[in-house]
Scaffold this motif. Structure first.
Motif, short mmCIF file in Angstrom:
data_model
loop_
_atom_site.label_atom_id
_atom_site.label_comp_id
_atom_site.label_asym_id
_atom_site.label_seq_id
_atom_site.Cartn_x
_atom_site.Cartn_y
_atom_site.Cartn_z
N LEU A 91 0.97 -1.10 0.04
CA LEU A 91 0.01 0.00 -0.04
C LEU A 91 0.87 1.34 -0.01
O LEU A 91 2.08 1.32 0.53
N PHE A 92 0.31 2.43 -0.28
CA PHE A 92 1.21 3.54 -0.52
C PHE A 92 1.62 4.03 1.08
O PHE A 92 2.66 4.29 1.07
N CYS A 93 0.88 3.61 2.23
CA CYS A 93 1.27 3.97 3.33
C CYS A 93 2.57 3.04 3.75
O CYS A 93 2.96 3.40 4.92
N GLN A 94 2.65 2.14 3.26
CA GLN A 94 3.85 0.96 3.53
C GLN A 94 5.12 1.30 2.93
O GLN A 94 6.09 0.60 3.22
N ARG A 95 5.11 2.30 2.07
CA ARG A 95 6.11 2.54 1.16
C ARG A 95 7.49 3.53 1.77
O ARG A 95 8.35 3.94 1.30
N GLY A 96 7.23 3.70 3.15
CA GLY A 96 8.14 4.42 3.86
C GLY A 96 7.51 5.57 4.66
O GLY A 96 6.35 5.84 4.73
N LYS A 97 8.52 6.15 5.47
CA LYS A 97 7.80 7.02 6.54
C LYS A 97 7.32 8.26 5.88
O LYS A 97 6.16 8.83 6.55
N LEU A 98 7.80 8.85 4.76
CA LEU A 98 7.19 9.88 4.34
C LEU A 98 5.75 9.65 3.75
O LEU A 98 4.65 10.33 3.77
N CYS A 99 5.68 8.45 2.81
CA CYS A 99 4.29 7.89 2.39
C CYS A 99 3.22 7.69 3.48
O CYS A 99 2.18 7.97 3.56
N TYR A 100 3.85 7.34 4.78
CA TYR A 100 3.02 6.92 5.95
C TYR A 100 2.34 8.34 6.48
O TYR A 100 1.10 8.49 6.67
N GLN A 101 3.15 9.22 6.54
CA GLN A 101 2.81 10.64 7.16
C GLN A 101 1.92 11.39 5.93
O GLN A 101 0.96 12.03 6.62
N ILE A 102 2.11 11.01 4.72
CA ILE A 102 1.15 11.98 3.86
C ILE A 102 -0.31 11.23 3.83
O ILE A 102 -1.17 11.76 3.87
N SER A 103 0.03 9.75 4.12
CA SER A 103 -1.42 8.83 4.20
C SER A 103 -2.22 9.46 5.66
O SER A 103 -3.47 9.65 5.65
N LEU A 104 -1.32 9.84 6.65
CA LEU A 104 -2.04 10.12 7.82
C LEU A 104 -2.68 11.53 7.71
O LEU A 104 -4.04 11.89 8.03
N CYS A 105 -2.08 12.38 7.07
CA CYS A 105 -2.64 13.93 6.58
C CYS A 105 -3.72 13.73 5.79
O CYS A 105 -4.78 14.54 6.09
N LYS A 106 -3.57 12.93 4.95
CA LYS A 106 -4.95 12.71 4.07
C LYS A 106 -6.33 12.21 5.14
O LYS A 106 -7.34 12.84 4.80
N GLU A 107 -5.91 11.26 5.90
CA GLU A 107 -6.96 10.59 6.72
C GLU A 107 -7.35 12.15 7.73
O GLU A 107 -8.63 12.09 7.88
N TYR A 108 -6.34 12.55 8.43
CA TYR A 108 -6.88 14.05 8.89
C TYR A 108 -7.68 14.93 8.26
O TYR A 108 -8.79 15.35 8.89
N LEU A 109 -7.55 15.15 7.16
CA LEU A 109 -8.43 16.02 6.18
C LEU A 109 -9.81 15.62 6.08
O LEU A 109 -10.66 16.20 6.11
N LEU A 110 -9.87 14.12 5.68
CA LEU A 110 -11.14 13.43 5.60
C LEU A 110 -12.06 13.45 6.86
O LEU A 110 -13.10 14.00 6.87
N ARG A 111 -11.24 13.49 8.04
CA ARG A 111 -12.10 13.45 9.20
C ARG A 111 -12.28 14.84 9.47
O ARG A 111 -13.71 15.08 9.77
N ASP A 112 -11.52 15.77 9.17
CA ASP A 112 -11.97 17.23 9.31
C ASP A 112 -13.27 17.63 8.52
O ASP A 112 -14.22 18.31 8.88
N LEU A 113 -13.18 17.25 7.32
CA LEU A 113 -14.06 17.68 6.23
C LEU A 113 -15.35 16.98 6.67
O LEU A 113 -16.59 17.61 6.77
N HIS A 114 -15.43 15.72 7.15
CA HIS A 114 -16.69 15.02 7.74
C HIS A 114 -17.25 15.74 8.57
O HIS A 114 -18.49 16.10 9.01
N ASP A 115 -16.37 16.07 9.78
CA ASP A 115 -16.90 16.86 11.02
C ASP A 115 -17.47 18.23 10.70
O ASP A 115 -18.59 18.56 11.27
N LEU A 116 -16.89 19.04 9.39
CA LEU A 116 -17.39 20.07 9.01
C LEU A 116 -18.69 20.36 8.61
O LEU A 116 -19.48 20.98 8.92
N PHE A 117 -18.80 19.14 7.80
CA PHE A 117 -20.24 19.20 7.05
C PHE A 117 -21.23 18.18 7.87
O PHE A 117 -22.31 18.06 7.16
N SER A 118 -20.91 17.53 8.87
CA SER A 118 -21.86 16.72 9.65
C SER A 118 -22.83 17.37 10.04
O SER A 118 -24.04 16.64 10.36
N GLY A 119 -22.84 18.66 10.57
CA GLY A 119 -23.76 19.15 11.42
C GLY A 119 -23.71 18.76 12.83
O GLY A 119 -24.53 19.36 13.51
#
Length: 282
Positions: free
Chosen positions: A6-34
């Motif tokens: 998986l992309f997140c398994q290809r090194g520390k940088l890829c792992y951090q990028i994957s985490l940031c993506k997940e953080y963004l998705l969580r924040d967007l969900h909370d923003l529009f969830s009401g």
């Protein structure tokens, strides 16, 4: 040919990028969830006690450096003020990570015990599962509704000073493995949390007298060895509801079915708790 990573398994940088993506998705969900998230506090305790509990700060855990327990206590002390005296008003949602925030060395957090896939380790800010477990145990004794919960899947340590049924804790990992509950009642609830010399202490209080009393009951607890050669800890946890005024039993619900692989030395399992295959019933 090896299995594709998986992309997140290809090194520390890829792992951090994957985490940031997940953080963004969580924040967007909370923003529009009401959802409205609990954010206000009140120093004066609400008048009615729903549930109180104490949890040992220092437990002897097989193979764990006790310095990690001391780090955990330091971390708890830093995180507690973000939750202590918090009000959860009607219609509001509690989010552990929205209150506590990211735990960093710059913020004073120290290495503490963490639970990883297939074992345990240490990380800055480790040990806060104990705080989330405390909140969850209090919430289980109320009309509040859990909306996000992640159970631990393995039995990592033998029992040592356990005060609640096995499996009733929750995993957390900043910030996508969260613990959340919602107040869908007409009353306001309040968390009170503090440390003393030996325990993490907690109370859940309410603006109105609670209508119900709850009791957690562990059933069919045993260990069994299965075909893969591993031992498993098996049990059920039921929540029983009673009317506070009359004391009458109202209902019960199975809230957890444990089937957790034992990752510590099976020689530490009490022999009387091992059930042979022929004794296991559905």
């Amino acid at each position: 040919m090896g299995e594709k990573k998986l992309f997140c398994q290809r090194g520390k940088l890829c792992y951090q990028i994957s985490l940031c993506k997940e953080y963004l998705l969580r924040d967007l969900h909370d923003l529009f969830s009401g959802e409205r998230f609990a954010a206000s506090s009140e120093e004066e305790p609400l008048p009615f006690l729903v549930q109180a509990h104490r949890s040992l700060l220092r437990r002897r855990l097989e193979g764990v450096d006790m310095s990690l327990q001391e780090g955990k206590i330091r971390n708890l002390g830093l995180a507690l003020p973000h939750l202590h005296t918090l009000l959860i008003r009607p219609g509001e949602t509690f989010s552990f990570w929205r209150r506590v925030g990211r735990c960093t060395a710059a913020g004073g957090y120290q290495p503490g015990l963490t639970i990883t896939c297939g074992g345990h380790g240490s990380a800055v800010g480790g040990g806060l599962c104990q705080l989330a477990n405390m909140v969850h145990w209090l919430v289980l004794h109320s009309e509040l509704e859990v909306t996000e919960l992640h159970h631990h899947t393995d039995a990592l340590f033998p029992d040592s000073g356990r005060r609640v049924p096995f499996g009733t804790g929750t995993s957390i990992f900043y910030k996508n493995v969260d613990y959340r509950f919602q107040n869908r009642t007409e009353d306001t609830y309040q968390l009170l949390l503090w440390l003393d010399e030996t325990d993490l202490c907690g109370e859940l209080r309410c603006s109105a007298p609670p209508r119900y009393r709850y009791r957690m009951e562990e059933r069919e607890h045993h260990f069994q060895r299965e075909g893969d050669g591993f031992y498993y800890r098996v049990s059920q946890v039921w929540r029983r509801q009673y009317d506070r005024a009359s004391g009458n039993f109202l209902r019960e619900d199975k809230i957890l079915q444990n089937h957790s692989r034992v990752l510590y030395d099976p020689a530490l399992i009490p022999p009387e708790q091992i059930r042979q295959e022929s004794e296991v019933t559905e």
